[in-house]
Design a protein around this motif. Structure first.
Motif, PDB file in Angstrom:
ATOM      1  N   ASP A  57     -32.071 123.805  11.627  1.00 34.82           N
ATOM      2  CA  ASP A  57     -32.754 122.517  11.763  1.00 34.82           C
ATOM      3  C   ASP A  57     -32.361 121.605  10.609  1.00 34.82           C
ATOM      4  O   ASP A  57     -32.272 122.035   9.464  1.00 34.82           O
ATOM      5  CB  ASP A  57     -34.275 122.701  11.750  1.00 34.82           C
ATOM      6  CG  ASP A  57     -34.806 123.401  12.972  1.00 34.82           C
ATOM      7  OD1 ASP A  57     -34.046 123.549  13.944  1.00 34.82           O
ATOM      8  OD2 ASP A  57     -35.980 123.797  12.946  1.00 34.82           O
ATOM      9  N   GLN A  58     -32.136 120.328  10.909  1.00 33.73           N
ATOM     10  CA  GLN A  58     -31.863 119.353   9.858  1.00 33.73           C
ATOM     11  C   GLN A  58     -33.190 118.704   9.481  1.00 33.73           C
ATOM     12  O   GLN A  58     -33.899 118.182  10.349  1.00 33.73           O
ATOM     13  CB  GLN A  58     -30.868 118.303  10.331  1.00 33.73           C
ATOM     14  CG  GLN A  58     -30.385 117.425   9.208  1.00 33.73           C
ATOM     15  CD  GLN A  58     -29.227 116.536   9.638  1.00 33.73           C
ATOM     16  OE1 GLN A  58     -28.841 116.513  10.791  1.00 33.73           O
ATOM     17  NE2 GLN A  58     -28.689 115.810   8.693  1.00 33.73           N
ATOM     18  N   VAL A  59     -33.540 118.751   8.184  1.00 38.10           N
ATOM     19  CA  VAL A  59     -34.853 118.320   7.731  1.00 38.10           C
ATOM     20  C   VAL A  59     -34.747 117.314   6.588  1.00 38.10           C
ATOM     21  O   VAL A  59     -33.713 117.191   5.943  1.00 38.10           O
ATOM     22  CB  VAL A  59     -35.704 119.530   7.259  1.00 38.10           C
ATOM     23  CG1 VAL A  59     -35.973 120.478   8.399  1.00 38.10           C
ATOM     24  CG2 VAL A  59     -35.038 120.256   6.121  1.00 38.10           C
ATOM     25  N   GLY A  67     -31.128 117.938   4.443  1.00 39.92           N
ATOM     26  CA  GLY A  67     -30.329 119.158   4.466  1.00 39.92           C
ATOM     27  C   GLY A  67     -30.584 119.963   5.709  1.00 39.92           C
ATOM     28  O   GLY A  67     -31.388 119.593   6.564  1.00 39.92           O
ATOM     29  N   LYS A  68     -29.883 121.076   5.794  1.00 42.37           N
ATOM     30  CA  LYS A  68     -29.988 121.967   6.948  1.00 42.37           C
ATOM     31  C   LYS A  68     -30.651 123.262   6.498  1.00 42.37           C
ATOM     32  O   LYS A  68     -30.318 123.808   5.452  1.00 42.37           O
ATOM     33  CB  LYS A  68     -28.595 122.255   7.499  1.00 42.37           C
ATOM     34  CG  LYS A  68     -28.608 122.948   8.844  1.00 42.37           C
ATOM     35  CD  LYS A  68     -27.218 123.096   9.398  1.00 42.37           C
ATOM     36  CE  LYS A  68     -26.797 121.751   9.973  1.00 42.37           C
ATOM     37  NZ  LYS A  68     -25.580 121.847  10.789  1.00 42.37           N
ATOM     38  N   VAL A  69     -31.604 123.737   7.287  1.00 40.62           N
ATOM     39  CA  VAL A  69     -32.313 124.961   6.959  1.00 40.62           C
ATOM     40  C   VAL A  69     -31.348 126.134   7.055  1.00 40.62           C
ATOM     41  O   VAL A  69     -30.734 126.362   8.091  1.00 40.62           O
ATOM     42  CB  VAL A  69     -33.516 125.175   7.893  1.00 40.62           C
ATOM     43  CG1 VAL A  69     -34.183 126.508   7.608  1.00 40.62           C
ATOM     44  CG2 VAL A  69     -34.516 124.041   7.760  1.00 40.62           C
ATOM     45  N   ALA A  70     -31.200 126.843   5.942  1.00 38.13           N
ATOM     46  CA  ALA A  70     -30.314 128.002   5.903  1.00 38.13           C
ATOM     47  C   ALA A  70     -31.084 129.292   6.152  1.00 38.13           C
ATOM     48  O   ALA A  70     -30.579 130.211   6.789  1.00 38.13           O
ATOM     49  CB  ALA A  70     -29.592 128.077   4.557  1.00 38.13           C
ATOM     50  N   LYS A  71     -32.311 129.368   5.629  1.00 38.50           N
ATOM     51  CA  LYS A  71     -33.093 130.585   5.782  1.00 38.50           C
ATOM     52  C   LYS A  71     -34.579 130.235   5.667  1.00 38.50           C
ATOM     53  O   LYS A  71     -34.967 129.425   4.841  1.00 38.50           O
ATOM     54  CB  LYS A  71     -32.702 131.593   4.697  1.00 38.50           C
ATOM     55  CG  LYS A  71     -33.296 132.963   4.860  1.00 38.50           C
ATOM     56  CD  LYS A  71     -32.731 133.926   3.836  1.00 38.50           C
ATOM     57  CE  LYS A  71     -33.253 135.322   4.071  1.00 38.50           C
ATOM     58  NZ  LYS A  71     -32.764 136.250   3.055  1.00 38.50           N
TER      59      LYS A  71
END
Length: 106
Positions: A57-59, A67-71
């Motif tokens: 998800d881009q947040v 940014g993009k959720v990595a974990k």
């Protein structure tokens, strides 16, 4: 002809005591429907949004970082990748908006 204020106040009775509380009750009802209830609805929507976060998800965070959720960690922390190879850990509660959702894996 000359009535003291004490006798004049006693003539009102219980009906005037109730009518003096009516404006106070109306003010509380207006405050509830215009301020308290919408805020509770907004908090509930934010909680559901944060619980639905998943990898990819881009947040946008509260500080304005995109940014993009990595974990997604279980302790209320999310790793967000803000550049290639640069990951920051942020609290889930600081996520303000989900810009794009990823599709679940089939």
């Amino acid at each position: 002809m000359f009535v003291t204020p004490a006798y004049a106040q006693a003539a009102g009775g219980a009906a005037s005591a109730f009518t003096s509380f009516v404006p106070l009750i109306l003010i509380f009802a207006i405050m509830y429907f215009l301020l308290i209830r919408p805020q509770q609805k907004k908090l509930k929507e934010h909680k559901l949004m944060v619980e639905a976060l998943r990898r990819g998800d881009q947040v946008v965070t509260g500080g304005g970082i995109i940014g993009k959720v990595a974990k997604v960690h279980e302790d209320g922390v999310v790793e967000v990748e803000i550049a290639e190879g640069v990951k920051v850990r942020v609290m889930k509660a600081t996520i303000v908006q989900v810009m794009s959702k990823t599709e679940p894996a089939a």
